[in-house]
Structures are given as C-alpha cells and as structure tokens.
Design a protein around this motif. Structure first.
Motif, short mmCIF file in Angstrom:
data_model
loop_
_atom_site.label_atom_id
_atom_site.label_comp_id
_atom_site.label_asym_id
_atom_site.label_seq_id
_atom_site.Cartn_x
_atom_site.Cartn_y
_atom_site.Cartn_z
N PHE B 59 0.92 -1.15 0.13
CA PHE B 59 0.03 -0.05 0.10
C PHE B 59 1.00 1.19 0.02
N ASN B 60 2.08 1.12 -0.38
CA ASN B 60 3.02 2.32 -0.52
C ASN B 60 3.16 2.87 0.89
N SER B 61 3.03 2.05 2.10
CA SER B 61 2.78 2.50 3.40
C SER B 61 4.09 3.01 4.08
N GLN B 62 5.43 2.86 3.72
CA GLN B 62 6.57 3.43 3.95
C GLN B 62 6.50 3.74 5.59
N PRO B 63 6.33 2.67 6.32
CA PRO B 63 6.20 3.08 7.58
C PRO B 63 7.57 3.11 8.29
N LEU B 64 8.75 3.07 7.76
CA LEU B 64 10.07 3.27 8.44
C LEU B 64 10.33 4.56 8.84
N ARG B 65 10.60 4.80 10.31
CA ARG B 65 10.82 6.13 10.50
C ARG B 65 12.35 5.75 11.19
N ILE B 66 13.33 7.01 11.09
CA ILE B 66 14.58 6.80 11.18
C ILE B 66 14.83 7.96 12.26
N ALA B 100 12.74 2.80 13.48
CA ALA B 100 11.20 2.19 13.95
C ALA B 100 10.02 2.29 13.23
N ALA B 101 9.01 1.66 13.41
CA ALA B 101 8.00 1.33 12.67
C ALA B 101 6.81 2.32 13.03
N ASP B 102 6.29 2.84 12.11
CA ASP B 102 5.08 3.95 12.68
C ASP B 102 3.95 3.25 12.50
N THR B 103 3.25 2.92 13.63
CA THR B 103 2.02 2.03 13.59
C THR B 103 0.69 2.87 13.33
N GLU B 104 1.11 4.05 13.08
CA GLU B 104 -0.28 4.77 12.46
C GLU B 104 0.26 5.61 11.15
N PHE B 105 1.06 4.70 10.34
CA PHE B 105 1.20 4.79 8.95
C PHE B 105 0.06 5.09 8.35
N GLN B 118 -10.29 4.70 0.19
CA GLN B 118 -10.75 3.95 1.36
C GLN B 118 -9.78 3.10 2.17
N ALA B 119 -8.36 3.45 1.62
CA ALA B 119 -7.25 2.49 2.28
C ALA B 119 -7.11 2.88 3.77
N LYS B 120 -7.20 3.94 4.02
CA LYS B 120 -6.99 4.54 5.44
C LYS B 120 -7.95 3.62 6.28
N ASP B 121 -9.33 3.36 5.68
CA ASP B 121 -10.32 2.96 6.70
C ASP B 121 -9.87 1.51 7.01
N TRP B 122 -9.07 0.70 6.07
CA TRP B 122 -8.86 -0.61 6.28
C TRP B 122 -8.04 -0.91 7.50
N PHE B 123 -7.45 0.42 7.69
CA PHE B 123 -6.33 0.27 9.03
C PHE B 123 -6.95 1.23 10.29
N GLY B 125 -9.15 2.33 13.41
CA GLY B 125 -10.08 1.82 14.57
C GLY B 125 -8.88 0.90 15.56
N ALA B 126 -9.70 0.63 16.66
CA ALA B 126 -8.84 -0.06 17.82
C ALA B 126 -8.69 -1.51 17.31
N ASP B 127 -9.64 -2.09 16.36
CA ASP B 127 -9.76 -3.65 16.21
C ASP B 127 -8.68 -3.94 15.04
N ALA B 128 -8.11 -2.66 14.46
CA ALA B 128 -7.32 -2.95 13.32
C ALA B 128 -5.65 -2.71 13.93
N ALA B 129 -5.85 -2.41 15.33
CA ALA B 129 -4.41 -2.14 15.61
C ALA B 129 -3.37 -3.14 15.55
N ASN B 130 -3.73 -4.36 15.92
CA ASN B 130 -2.85 -5.64 15.66
C ASN B 130 -2.36 -5.80 14.31
N HIS B 131 -3.36 -5.53 13.46
CA HIS B 131 -3.21 -5.86 11.93
C HIS B 131 -2.10 -4.64 11.45
N ARG B 132 -2.37 -3.59 11.93
CA ARG B 132 -1.80 -2.35 11.73
C ARG B 132 -0.18 -2.42 12.14
#
Lengths: 211, 211
Positions: B59-66, B100-105, B118-123, B125-132
C-alpha cells in the motif's frame, strides 16, 4: 577556505556508486506488472541468492526461504489465493516465488552461529514459539529487502505482492506449519506497459527525526 | 548453436552491475564494529533516504522512521537499553539511529495511496491495531533492508543491532506508543579491526525449494 554551501549538494556527490547502477537498483527501478516471456533460470536465481546471502540478520539466522513455483500445477494451486488484481499477471510471469519465513530457523544456529552454542536454546520449546515467529518474520523481511535489490542487480524486475491470503497459501503449501508465507514475488524482464504511475513518497521530515 | 553449459556460469555473468559495485553493496560489505571519527552529515543521511525512498512497500505505506541520535544527551538515554556487548561501539559511533515502525502509517495513506481513498479505513480503529502493527513492522523491515544497502552505496558501513531492549527504548523515546523500535543502527566509516570473521551462510538447498 570557502564556507560549505548553505544548501545540500546534489545527492549523487555523496554516493560512492555510479548513477547508472543506482538508477537500476533504486531510483528508476519499479515494481513490474507485466513481463516478457524470457525465462528466469535456476542459475540466475542462484546468482542472486549468492549475491545477497551475506546480508546481515540477527544471530545470523537467515530465516528467508524462497519457494520457486516452477510447475504449472503448483502455479494453479497458488493463483486462487491471490486477490483478483494479482492473478492474471502472476499467471503470466516467467517465474513466481513464495517468500516465506522459517519459524524453525533455530535448528540451523549451531551451524551458522557457532561461537554461541547456546543460541539454539534461546529459541527452543513451545513457549518460545511466538518469539521465534516474530524474529523469523522480521529477519526474513530484511532479507526480502536485500533480495529485491539483488533481483534488480541481475537486470530483472521484481513484482512483490502482499495481496494474497497468507493463511490459505500456508495451508496449501506449508501444512506442517514450519514456513509462513510473507510475500508472493513475480520475477522477469519487464514487458509492455509494465509500470503504473509512481506513487507519492513521504518527505524527509516525515521519515527523519533528530534528537 | 552450441548447447548451454551444463554447469552454471560464474555468477557475475548473470548480474548486470559491475563487480566492484556489487562487492561494495553486497559481497564484501560487512557489519562494522568500529568506526573512524569522520562525521556522518545530515546531507549524507538525506542522500541515502532519497536513494531508497522509492523501494516498494505494501500500500506504499512506507512505515520506516529514522530517529537520528545526534545529541550526547540522547545517546546517554539510549545506551543503557543496549546489551553490554553493544554499548561501547555505540558510544563511539559517529552516528547512531533508532529504526522504528510507525504504527499509524495509515494516517498518510490518503496522500501516498491516493487512488484508493478507502485504504485508510482498512487500518482505522482499535480492532485494526494488531493488523496495523504487523504491517508496520513487516514493511519497515523491508525498508531497513533497502536502507542497509543504501548506506553502503554511500561508502559507509552500517552496524545493525538487535541486541537491545525494545520495550525500554520505546518507553524512553516513544512514550505515546506510535513508533516501535526495530533495530539500533551505527553508521560511519569502518575503523581499525572493524570486522569479525564472516559467519557461515546457509546453502542453496537450505534456502531455495522448487515446486
């Protein structure tokens, strides 16, 4: 002596490898969505694995496993587990691989981490299973990063896909539970209209923080 | 036409980049354990990030933080969370980063994955936290793979370390829980006796399976 320039020099000046190589590996490289018919040979795959095999992993654990889908039968078993958007291009790719993490990588530690003979014990037993899987997934993902760059170094394009059902793939291909699928990867020479538009990237300020 | 050779040609023949570059990036590159005093500048870090920023992520999520540890105070906050074996070299390295990984990418997805609003919605809410978090860790690890090769492309050595207490680092540096530390990384020019003996690598048969 003149003062250093107030703005950063062009990035190329700060890099040790020539621009054409960096373009091939990083800058102009793209995730391919179509491929030519040119086969990807076992020799090419071994050359790529030789190239990247020294990449660092924690405890030298090297948990990445590469499952080459060579037979038409194996490909037909894989396709139903991909999302619709990924099925046609995966059916047409010269080579498809399942990239998986070996959750029992610790079995190899006496051989690959011989100076710490106790390392295998750190990961042994049922109560270490979660820790082992976390380590396997993380270090295999690092190795997939090396692999994608290595495939490009061979003049090939990689098409990594997260759009598949990992539980379905694992049940179909890895029923004993040892390997866990991480990505499906198409490999080949890029074909016509292989590229979509480049998506936007985050800014330096999004990525880099300084303390 | 002659038949292809029965044995694989030397790997170099199958690779598109010249040997010196491949050595620098992959083959002779090593995890450095000592460094010279030469500083690693913000310009070098930005050049490396520019080089690797196009690497693929889901998803081109790029979660890496330096997180660059530039101040002596920040370094002193980090050192106690490293295992003893990693403390002296990290104290002496020209530059230390927490990767580090940004868990709110997903907050960035409307900008970096704009064709699927709609991609942001896939991730969300609290019930998506583990998946995220799973996605953030996996895709950030891919990006660390690109980063380690990119640091080498700048003629620098990377010293990735898994030997630290991630919960301790997260509590100290990321108390709001958004970023999760994955690795600590020393960066610089290799110093005297920078290398340990190369550890054994797995064989092709361990790594590659064919179906």
């Amino acid at each position: 002596m003149t003062a250093p320039p107030a703005t950063a020099p062009p990035a190329q000046d700060l890099l040790a490898i020539k621009a054409a190589a960096l373009d091939l590996l990083f800058r102009t490289a793209r995730t391919a969505n179509t491929f030519t018919d040119e086969p990807v040979t076992d020799e090419q795959v071994r050359a790529i694995v030789d190239l990247i095999r020294n990449g660092p992993t924690a405890f030298n654990s090297q948990p990445l496993r590469i499952v080459l889908i060579r037979s038409p039968e194996a490909r037909q078993r894989l396709l139903p587990h991909l999302i619709k958007d990924n099925q046609a291009k995966t059916d047409a790719a010269p080579l498809v691989a399942i990239l998986a993490a070996d959750t029992e990588f610790h079995e190899h530690l006496p051989r690959v981490f011989p100076h710490k003979p106790q390392a295998k014990d750190w990961f042994s037993g049922a109560d270490a299973a979660n820790h082992r899987e976390t380590q396997a997934r993380f270090n295999a993902a690092l190795q997939i990063g090396y692999l994608i760059i290595g495939i490009r170094a061979a003049g090939l394009a990689a098409g990594p896909m997260a759009g598949f059902d990992p539980d379905g793939v694992d049940a179909e291909f890895f029923p004993d539970g040892r390997l866990r699928s991480l990505l499906v990867l198409n490999i080949g020479r890029p074909g016509p209209d292989a590229w979509r538009d480049r998506l936007p990237r985050l800014s330096h300020d999004d990525i880099i923080h300084t303390l």
